[in-house]
Design a protein around this motif. Structure first.
Motif, short mmCIF file in Angstrom:
data_model
loop_
_atom_site.label_atom_id
_atom_site.label_comp_id
_atom_site.label_asym_id
_atom_site.label_seq_id
_atom_site.Cartn_x
_atom_site.Cartn_y
_atom_site.Cartn_z
N ILE A 82 -6.76 -5.24 -12.78
CA ILE A 82 -6.87 -3.83 -13.13
C ILE A 82 -5.93 -3.01 -12.25
CG2 ILE A 82 -8.43 -1.86 -13.31
CD1 ILE A 82 -9.39 -4.03 -15.14
N PRO A 83 -4.96 -2.30 -12.86
CA PRO A 83 -4.11 -1.42 -12.07
C PRO A 83 -4.80 -0.08 -11.84
CG PRO A 83 -3.35 -1.46 -14.34
CD PRO A 83 -4.52 -2.42 -14.24
N ALA A 84 -4.50 0.54 -10.72
CA ALA A 84 -5.08 1.85 -10.39
C ALA A 84 -4.08 2.64 -9.55
CB ALA A 84 -6.39 1.67 -9.63
N LYS A 85 -4.39 3.91 -9.38
CA LYS A 85 -3.60 4.77 -8.51
C LYS A 85 -4.55 5.38 -7.48
CE LYS A 85 -0.44 8.64 -8.29
NZ LYS A 85 0.28 9.68 -9.03
N VAL A 86 -4.15 5.33 -6.21
CA VAL A 86 -4.96 5.94 -5.16
C VAL A 86 -4.72 7.44 -5.20
CG1 VAL A 86 -5.45 6.03 -2.69
CG2 VAL A 86 -4.78 3.85 -3.74
N ILE A 87 -5.75 8.19 -5.54
CA ILE A 87 -5.65 9.65 -5.66
C ILE A 87 -5.94 10.32 -4.33
CG2 ILE A 87 -6.57 11.69 -6.84
CD1 ILE A 87 -4.92 9.74 -8.63
N THR A 88 -7.02 9.90 -3.68
CA THR A 88 -7.40 10.49 -2.39
C THR A 88 -7.73 9.38 -1.40
OG1 THR A 88 -8.39 12.35 -3.57
CG2 THR A 88 -8.96 12.12 -1.24
N TYR A 89 -7.14 9.49 -0.22
CA TYR A 89 -7.42 8.57 0.88
C TYR A 89 -7.71 9.45 2.09
CZ TYR A 89 -6.77 4.60 4.08
OH TYR A 89 -6.94 3.62 5.02
N LEU A 90 -8.97 9.74 2.28
CA LEU A 90 -9.41 10.63 3.35
C LEU A 90 -10.23 9.79 4.33
CD1 LEU A 90 -9.37 13.57 4.30
CD2 LEU A 90 -11.38 13.97 2.88
N PRO A 91 -9.60 9.29 5.41
CA PRO A 91 -10.26 8.33 6.30
C PRO A 91 -11.66 8.76 6.73
CG PRO A 91 -7.96 8.55 6.92
CD PRO A 91 -8.24 9.61 5.86
N HIS A 92 -12.55 7.77 6.70
CA HIS A 92 -13.94 7.90 7.12
C HIS A 92 -14.77 8.76 6.17
CE1 HIS A 92 -12.19 6.31 10.78
NE2 HIS A 92 -11.41 7.36 10.84
N LYS A 93 -14.18 9.19 5.03
CA LYS A 93 -14.91 10.08 4.11
C LYS A 93 -14.80 9.68 2.64
CE LYS A 93 -14.67 14.05 7.09
NZ LYS A 93 -14.33 15.43 7.28
N LEU A 94 -13.58 9.49 2.14
CA LEU A 94 -13.40 9.39 0.70
C LEU A 94 -12.21 8.52 0.32
CD1 LEU A 94 -14.19 10.54 -2.18
CD2 LEU A 94 -12.52 12.35 -1.73
N LEU A 95 -12.45 7.61 -0.63
CA LEU A 95 -11.39 6.84 -1.26
C LEU A 95 -11.60 6.98 -2.76
CD1 LEU A 95 -9.01 4.86 -1.22
CD2 LEU A 95 -10.68 2.99 -1.02
N GLN A 97 -9.82 6.39 -6.63
CA GLN A 97 -8.78 5.71 -7.40
C GLN A 97 -9.05 5.89 -8.88
OE1 GLN A 97 -7.98 1.73 -5.26
NE2 GLN A 97 -10.08 2.28 -4.74
N THR A 98 -7.98 6.01 -9.65
CA THR A 98 -8.12 6.17 -11.09
C THR A 98 -7.21 5.19 -11.82
OG1 THR A 98 -6.40 7.86 -11.24
CG2 THR A 98 -8.66 8.63 -10.88
N GLY A 99 -7.52 4.98 -13.09
CA GLY A 99 -6.67 4.11 -13.89
C GLY A 99 -7.16 4.03 -15.32
N GLY A 100 -6.57 3.13 -16.06
CA GLY A 100 -6.95 2.92 -17.45
C GLY A 100 -5.93 3.50 -18.40
N TYR A 101 -6.33 3.61 -19.65
CA TYR A 101 -5.46 4.10 -20.72
C TYR A 101 -6.13 5.30 -21.38
CZ TYR A 101 -3.35 -0.39 -19.88
OH TYR A 101 -2.76 -1.47 -19.27
N TRP A 102 -5.51 6.47 -21.22
CA TRP A 102 -6.12 7.71 -21.70
C TRP A 102 -6.47 7.60 -23.17
CZ3 TRP A 102 -5.96 11.45 -25.30
CH2 TRP A 102 -6.76 12.57 -25.06
N GLY A 103 -7.68 8.07 -23.47
CA GLY A 103 -8.16 8.06 -24.85
C GLY A 103 -8.86 6.76 -25.21
N ILE A 104 -8.49 5.66 -24.55
CA ILE A 104 -9.10 4.36 -24.85
C ILE A 104 -10.20 4.08 -23.83
CG2 ILE A 104 -8.68 1.88 -25.08
CD1 ILE A 104 -5.77 2.70 -25.89
N LEU A 105 -9.81 3.93 -22.56
CA LEU A 105 -10.78 3.74 -21.48
C LEU A 105 -10.09 4.08 -20.16
CD1 LEU A 105 -13.58 2.74 -20.46
CD2 LEU A 105 -12.55 0.48 -20.22
#
Length: 160
Positions: A82-95, A97-105
């Motif tokens: 599964i490919p993904a893109k790291v949207i937010t990497y906020l150490p000690h708080k938040l990770l 990631q998003t991915g998929g095919y818009w409209g499908i899944l």
């Protein structure tokens, strides 16, 4: 003069969105360690094969804006790259990631770490949208994320 009125466009957009379907999976666990200790294990992707029953990072780095590919154990019987893109990497708080095919899944996966009096609450949440969501049962993924949470807790306790 516009071809379609704004009211017509809004109605069409709402109808299309309704067809897209939405589901989510969610699990939480309290870990008796500080957020920095939990984060250290969560982002140590080289050691995922040692403790993580769901994800193996096969390509990329966990950094904001990076593209990554995971081998995901979706259920006991099924795995997928599964490919993904790291949207937010906020150490000690938040990770996030998003991915998929818009409209499908598509998926929007989040690990959120919240300090609590006994250590850290880890929230694993994933939202899904797309037409395919209407025909898909994410319960096996939710079970896998529960296993992931328990394994994360065990690993954090084990090395600290």
């Amino acid at each position: 003069m516009p071809l379609l009125s704004s009211a017509t466009l809004m109605t069409a957009s709402a109808s299309f969105s309704a067809m897209l379907g939405a589901k989510s999976v969610h699990t939480e666990i309290n870990i008796p360690a500080s957020p920095d200790k939990v984060w250290e294990v969560l982002v140590d992707v080289e050691n995922y094969p040692v403790w993580n029953p769901v994800f193996t990072l096969v390509e990329g780095k966990l950094e904001e804006g990076a593209k990554v590919t995971y081998l995901v154990q979706e259920s006991e019987e099924k795995s997928a790259k599964i490919p993904a893109k790291v949207i937010t990497y906020l150490p000690h708080k938040l990770l996030n990631q998003t991915g998929g095919y818009w409209g499908i899944l598509t998926f929007d996966h989040t690990y959120r770490l919240e300090p609590i009096n006994i250590g850290t609450r880890v929230i694993i949440h994933e939202d899904y949208t797309g037409v395919w969501v209407n025909f898909w049962d994410p319960s096996s993924v939710e079970e896998q994320y529960k296993k992931l949470a328990v394994s994360l807790k065990k690993r954090v306790i084990e090395i600290n």
